[in-house]
Design an enzyme around this catalytic site. Sequence first.
Site, PDB file in Angstrom:
ATOM      1  N   CYS A   1       6.432  -6.256   7.452  1.00 62.79           N
ATOM      2  CA  CYS A   1       7.603  -5.650   8.382  1.00 62.79           C
ATOM      3  C   CYS A   1       7.985  -6.545   9.240  1.00 62.79           C
ATOM      4  O   CYS A   1       7.235  -7.247   9.967  1.00 62.79           O
ATOM      5  CB  CYS A   1       7.156  -4.382   9.014  1.00 62.79           C
ATOM      6  SG  CYS A   1       8.407  -3.535   9.909  1.00 62.79           S
TER       7      CYS A   1
ATOM      8  N   CYS B   1       3.139   8.669   0.811  1.00 60.69           N
ATOM      9  CA  CYS B   1       3.985   7.649   1.621  1.00 60.69           C
ATOM     10  C   CYS B   1       4.140   6.613   1.367  1.00 60.69           C
ATOM     11  O   CYS B   1       3.073   5.743   0.592  1.00 60.69           O
ATOM     12  CB  CYS B   1       2.784   7.813   2.856  1.00 60.69           C
ATOM     13  SG  CYS B   1       3.190   6.588   4.235  1.00 60.69           S
TER      14      CYS B   1
ATOM     15  N   CYS C   1       6.469  -3.943  16.120  1.00 59.26           N
ATOM     16  CA  CYS C   1       6.221  -2.894  16.952  1.00 59.26           C
ATOM     17  C   CYS C   1       4.613  -3.101  17.474  1.00 59.26           C
ATOM     18  O   CYS C   1       3.946  -3.289  16.559  1.00 59.26           O
ATOM     19  CB  CYS C   1       6.184  -1.474  16.376  1.00 59.26           C
ATOM     20  SG  CYS C   1       7.879  -1.288  15.681  1.00 59.26           S
TER      21      CYS C   1
ATOM     22  N   CYS D   1       1.495  -1.211  15.804  1.00 60.28           N
ATOM     23  CA  CYS D   1       1.456  -1.274  14.244  1.00 60.28           C
ATOM     24  C   CYS D   1       0.923  -2.554  13.544  1.00 60.28           C
ATOM     25  O   CYS D   1       1.234  -3.439  13.737  1.00 60.28           O
ATOM     26  CB  CYS D   1       2.751  -0.744  13.694  1.00 60.28           C
ATOM     27  SG  CYS D   1       3.082  -0.699  11.950  1.00 60.28           S
TER      28      CYS D   1
ATOM     29  N   CYS E   1      -1.439   6.500   9.954  1.00 62.38           N
ATOM     30  CA  CYS E   1      -0.110   5.620  10.297  1.00 62.38           C
ATOM     31  C   CYS E   1      -0.253   4.534  11.112  1.00 62.38           C
ATOM     32  O   CYS E   1      -1.085   4.491  11.987  1.00 62.38           O
ATOM     33  CB  CYS E   1       0.629   6.627  11.279  1.00 62.38           C
ATOM     34  SG  CYS E   1       1.189   8.040  10.458  1.00 62.38           S
TER      35      CYS E   1
ATOM     36  N   GLU F   1       0.797  -1.195  -0.108  1.00 63.08           N
ATOM     37  CA  GLU F   1      -0.076   0.174  -0.059  1.00 63.08           C
ATOM     38  C   GLU F   1       0.855   1.281  -0.004  1.00 63.08           C
ATOM     39  O   GLU F   1       1.882   1.266   0.652  1.00 63.08           O
ATOM     40  CB  GLU F   1      -0.923  -0.099   1.234  1.00 63.08           C
ATOM     41  CG  GLU F   1      -1.936  -1.076   1.061  1.00 63.08           C
ATOM     42  CD  GLU F   1      -2.893  -1.315   2.507  1.00 63.08           C
ATOM     43  OE1 GLU F   1      -3.962  -1.659   2.272  1.00 63.08           O
ATOM     44  OE2 GLU F   1      -2.237  -1.048   3.517  1.00 63.08           O
TER      45      GLU F   1
HETATM   46  N1  SAH Z   1       9.203   1.483   9.883  1.00 61.63           N
HETATM   47  C1  SAH Z   1       9.298   2.800  10.068  1.00 61.63           C
HETATM   48  C2  SAH Z   1       8.305   3.297   9.011  1.00 61.63           C
HETATM   49  C3  SAH Z   1       6.816   3.157   9.259  1.00 61.63           C
HETATM   50  S1  SAH Z   1       5.717   3.776  10.303  1.00 61.63           S
HETATM   51  C4  SAH Z   1       9.240   3.471  11.175  1.00 61.63           C
HETATM   52  O1  SAH Z   1       9.186   2.809  12.236  1.00 61.63           O
HETATM   53  O2  SAH Z   1       9.291   4.724  11.467  1.00 61.63           O
HETATM   54  C5  SAH Z   1       5.428   5.297  10.261  1.00 61.63           C
HETATM   55  C6  SAH Z   1       5.349   5.966  11.634  1.00 61.63           C
HETATM   56  O3  SAH Z   1       3.920   5.636  12.205  1.00 61.63           O
HETATM   57  C7  SAH Z   1       6.076   5.558  12.672  1.00 61.63           C
HETATM   58  O4  SAH Z   1       6.482   6.675  13.362  1.00 61.63           O
HETATM   59  C8  SAH Z   1       5.258   4.351  13.602  1.00 61.63           C
HETATM   60  O5  SAH Z   1       5.781   4.363  14.778  1.00 61.63           O
HETATM   61  C9  SAH Z   1       3.995   5.131  13.383  1.00 61.63           C
HETATM   62  N2  SAH Z   1       2.955   4.402  13.877  1.00 61.63           N
HETATM   63  C10 SAH Z   1       2.769   3.005  13.803  1.00 61.63           C
HETATM   64  N3  SAH Z   1       1.625   2.371  14.055  1.00 61.63           N
HETATM   65  C11 SAH Z   1       0.932   3.667  14.464  1.00 61.63           C
HETATM   66  C12 SAH Z   1      -0.447   3.635  15.081  1.00 61.63           C
HETATM   67  N4  SAH Z   1      -1.227   2.572  15.137  1.00 61.63           N
HETATM   68  N5  SAH Z   1      -1.030   5.036  15.348  1.00 61.63           N
HETATM   69  C13 SAH Z   1      -0.109   6.081  15.177  1.00 61.63           C
HETATM   70  N6  SAH Z   1       0.966   5.658  14.729  1.00 61.63           N
HETATM   71  C14 SAH Z   1       1.722   4.718  14.367  1.00 61.63           C
END
Ligand code: SAH
Length: 352
Positions: A116, A109, A120, A123, A345, A96
């Site tokens: 991944c 984006c 985390c 996420c 995000c 996506e």
């Molecule tokens: N792997 C990279 C880029 C992907 S995520 C990274 O970790 O930076 C892009 C951003 O969205 C990151 O800051 C991540 O921590 C945040 N993010 C992930 N899941 C989220 C969620 N459910 N709500 C808000 N932000 C989130």
Amino acid sequence: MNTTKKIELKGLPLDELRIFLGEIGEQKFRGEQVFNWIHNHLIDDFDLMLNLPKDLRQKLKNLSTLESLQRKTVQQSMSTGTIKYLNSTKDGKHIESVLIPDNNRNTLCISTQVGCPLDCKFCATGLMGYKRNLSSAEIVDQYLISAKETGKDKITNIVYMGMGEPLLNFENTIKSLRVFIDEKNTGLSHNRITISTAGIAPKIIELADTGLRVKLALSLHSCFEDVRTRIMPINKKYSFKQNIEAVKYYAKQTKTRITFEYTMLNGINDRNEDINALIKLCKQIPSKINVIPFNSIKHMDPGGVSAELDPTPMPRIYEFVEKLRSNKITVMIRDTQGDDIAAACGQLAVKY
Ligand code: SAH
């Protein structure tokens, strides 16, 4: 000829395109012509490359390809205008990308991996697991396909914040950056591109040393090692401390300001001691904080730590931000963009 062996031209930086043309017995200036067709005229058919002789077009068709991704679906958020794109790869994977309009800026984006590996806890992409790295052509093509639909001037910025961890697909990420920031690629430049990382400290240093000078965002989410490890297991391998040293180096080498992304999790990282730790941190590094309201990942039906995470209530977010600002720290609150189409995000995940 087996199509999977063909060189994916969209992923080659200009110098590599020139070398490729040289290797197939052509003059190197042809590389520049092909680059111009692909990246400025957004052409993905060799027969439309009108200044190339017919026999060269045929040779390119035999040895290389302009097909990397296919557009599957386009969904637009009714509330914000955010557009979510689903693309498929040649081996049937799905990724996506999201286009986020914001006044006179339109930010695309893009993803760097299918899934991944980082897991985390907040996420959705982490929950779908890791399938593979994207090629540089697959990274670049997310931009090219969208630019073709919208017009190139309509995409002003690119952020590597889609699915995957860009610094764990380092080589292809760098290649794609070299395509985007080439001075012959009109409309894009290093200061319109941001790489976001969960914190792969040695790769941050390596990125600084490439001289590409793109903007860097670190997904910080906590200044405390134990809390960060709980929500971001990668912190066990590359600690908060190591990452802070790395971004300090990055800021110094590239003369850029670091963005700290900070997703607000109720009771976990929104306490007063978190504010104090952030103040201390930001005083040491040219930086700003991007506060992100936590977007629900309940649609993924998660278990474990993920199931226990709740968003910080908005009034507390405002209070948190005000306290930081009163200490002269630059803080932005990121809009929840495209929540209604699971394009915000951390909501990107493709269910099979
Ligand atoms: N792997 C990279 C880029 C992907 S995520 C990274 O970790 O930076 C892009 C951003 O969205 C990151 O800051 C991540 O921590 C945040 N993010 C992930 N899941 C989220 C969620 N459910 N709500 C808000 N932000 C989130």
